[in-house]
Design a protein around this motif. Sequence first.
Motif, PDB file in Angstrom:
ATOM      1  N   ARG A 193     -16.326  26.394  61.987  1.00 34.01           N
ATOM      2  CA  ARG A 193     -17.031  25.457  62.899  1.00 34.01           C
ATOM      3  C   ARG A 193     -16.899  24.031  62.389  1.00 34.01           C
ATOM      4  N   LEU A 194     -16.960  23.872  61.056  1.00 34.43           N
ATOM      5  CA  LEU A 194     -16.824  22.528  60.479  1.00 34.43           C
ATOM      6  C   LEU A 194     -15.441  21.953  60.813  1.00 34.43           C
ATOM      7  N   PHE A 195     -14.392  22.756  60.606  1.00 37.20           N
ATOM      8  CA  PHE A 195     -13.039  22.277  60.916  1.00 37.20           C
ATOM      9  C   PHE A 195     -12.911  21.946  62.403  1.00 37.20           C
ATOM     10  N   GLU A 250      -3.217  25.715  56.600  1.00 34.90           N
ATOM     11  CA  GLU A 250      -2.707  26.460  57.766  1.00 34.90           C
ATOM     12  C   GLU A 250      -3.539  26.138  59.007  1.00 34.90           C
ATOM     13  N   TRP A 251      -4.853  26.030  58.822  1.00 28.89           N
ATOM     14  CA  TRP A 251      -5.720  25.743  59.983  1.00 28.89           C
ATOM     15  C   TRP A 251      -5.347  24.386  60.593  1.00 28.89           C
ATOM     16  N   PHE A 252      -5.232  23.382  59.748  1.00 30.46           N
ATOM     17  CA  PHE A 252      -4.939  22.045  60.290  1.00 30.46           C
ATOM     18  C   PHE A 252      -3.535  22.011  60.902  1.00 30.46           C
ATOM     19  N   ALA A 253      -2.570  22.659  60.242  1.00 32.87           N
ATOM     20  CA  ALA A 253      -1.204  22.682  60.790  1.00 32.87           C
ATOM     21  C   ALA A 253      -1.213  23.365  62.164  1.00 32.87           C
ATOM     22  N   HIS A 255      -3.449  23.319  64.259  1.00 35.58           N
ATOM     23  CA  HIS A 255      -4.127  22.455  65.244  1.00 35.58           C
ATOM     24  C   HIS A 255      -3.410  21.113  65.405  1.00 35.58           C
ATOM     25  N   GLY A 256      -2.145  21.079  65.019  1.00 37.80           N
ATOM     26  CA  GLY A 256      -1.321  19.906  65.333  1.00 37.80           C
ATOM     27  C   GLY A 256      -1.354  18.801  64.292  1.00 37.80           C
ATOM     28  N   TRP A 257      -2.025  19.025  63.155  1.00 44.61           N
ATOM     29  CA  TRP A 257      -2.029  18.022  62.092  1.00 44.61           C
ATOM     30  C   TRP A 257      -0.852  18.341  61.158  1.00 44.61           C
ATOM     31  N   THR A 258      -0.364  17.350  60.424  1.00 44.24           N
ATOM     32  CA  THR A 258       0.570  17.684  59.341  1.00 44.24           C
ATOM     33  C   THR A 258      -0.284  17.849  58.088  1.00 44.24           C
ATOM     34  N   ALA A 259      -0.043  18.908  57.345  1.00 45.32           N
ATOM     35  CA  ALA A 259      -0.920  19.190  56.200  1.00 45.32           C
ATOM     36  C   ALA A 259      -0.105  19.419  54.938  1.00 45.32           C
TER      37      ALA A 259
END
Length: 296
Positions: A193-195, A250-253, A255-259
């Motif tokens: 939920r935080l992410f 992996e979560w951020f990647a 969701h379209g972010w580069t991580a």
Amino acid sequence: MRTEGDSWDINTSVGSTAMFVAAARALAGRRPGALAVDPLAEVFVRAGGGEWAALLDGELSGHPLSQPGFGQDFQQHQLARTKYFDDYFRAATAAGLRQVVILAAGLDARAYRLSWPDGTVLFELDRPQVLEFKRETLSAHGDKPRIDRREVPVDLRADWPTALRAHGFDPATPTAWLAEGLLIYLTADAQDRLFETIDSLSASGSWAAVEQLDQLPAEAVAAMTEHSDNNAGAEWFSLIYNDPRTDTAEWFAAHGWTADRIGLRDYLRAHGQPESSVDPNEGPSGLTSLVTAVRP
Ligand SMILES: C[S@@+](CC[C@H](N)C(=O)[O-])C[C@H]1O[C@@H](n2cnc3c(N)ncnc32)[C@H](O)[C@@H]1O
């Protein structure tokens, strides 16, 4: 044991972990060639009362932070993350970001010790009594924030975005987020939920930096809970949620972010620091990663 709506101040439960990491920073910063120095950490620890000052004065040989294995390893861990996230904020502001949110700020004194470009606003989120202890301690010591610092007293398991907006946060402005030393105090669901909330409040061009601790394997749990002289390891273990959880990068990647992710020990090695004597599977440092994500 943790419960759903539990609460704390700087000396109790999860709040005391802020003091513990500040003590580790204070001790670690004294080492020759220390990777990072947080001079305000000692101010908090001395104000903490109880045995904290004795720890800094070398009079508590049984304390976990005084142990040659765990204590040295944990101090190095704190130095690594302090430098990594200090550098992260320098890079984020150099890239033009002027809105900063520190989640679970605890005794993070970056608002007071780093240089910030004019016009930058920094929001610190934590439980009210933790933020109050920080403000009052530094004010009594004569320190002032070097940025427009805004305290947002919240519980990060509840509806914190409403409070953040009420303090002037603008979701249309790119933000530099930080979650250092936080995720393990949230359940796996609360972490997701935080992410999701960070993602929903992040304009294009936002950055996020996160410290991730992987689930501790049985040998690490045993090392924590059984080998500790004064049971501090068992006490700490009772405050965390050691459950399997989403991998941050992996979560951020996804969701379209580069991580970008680096293991904490690899980071220390890359900065010429001595190898730890603690088995990588037996202490938090071997299971920790530092992650930076950027939303295009
Ligand atoms: C280990 S300390 C880290 C503090 C700081 N980020 C640092 O690295 O020095 C953990 C912090 O998380 C805060 N925290 C944990 N869960 C929280 C929650 N649900 N809401 C608000 N703060 C929380 C605690 O109050 C504490 O200050």
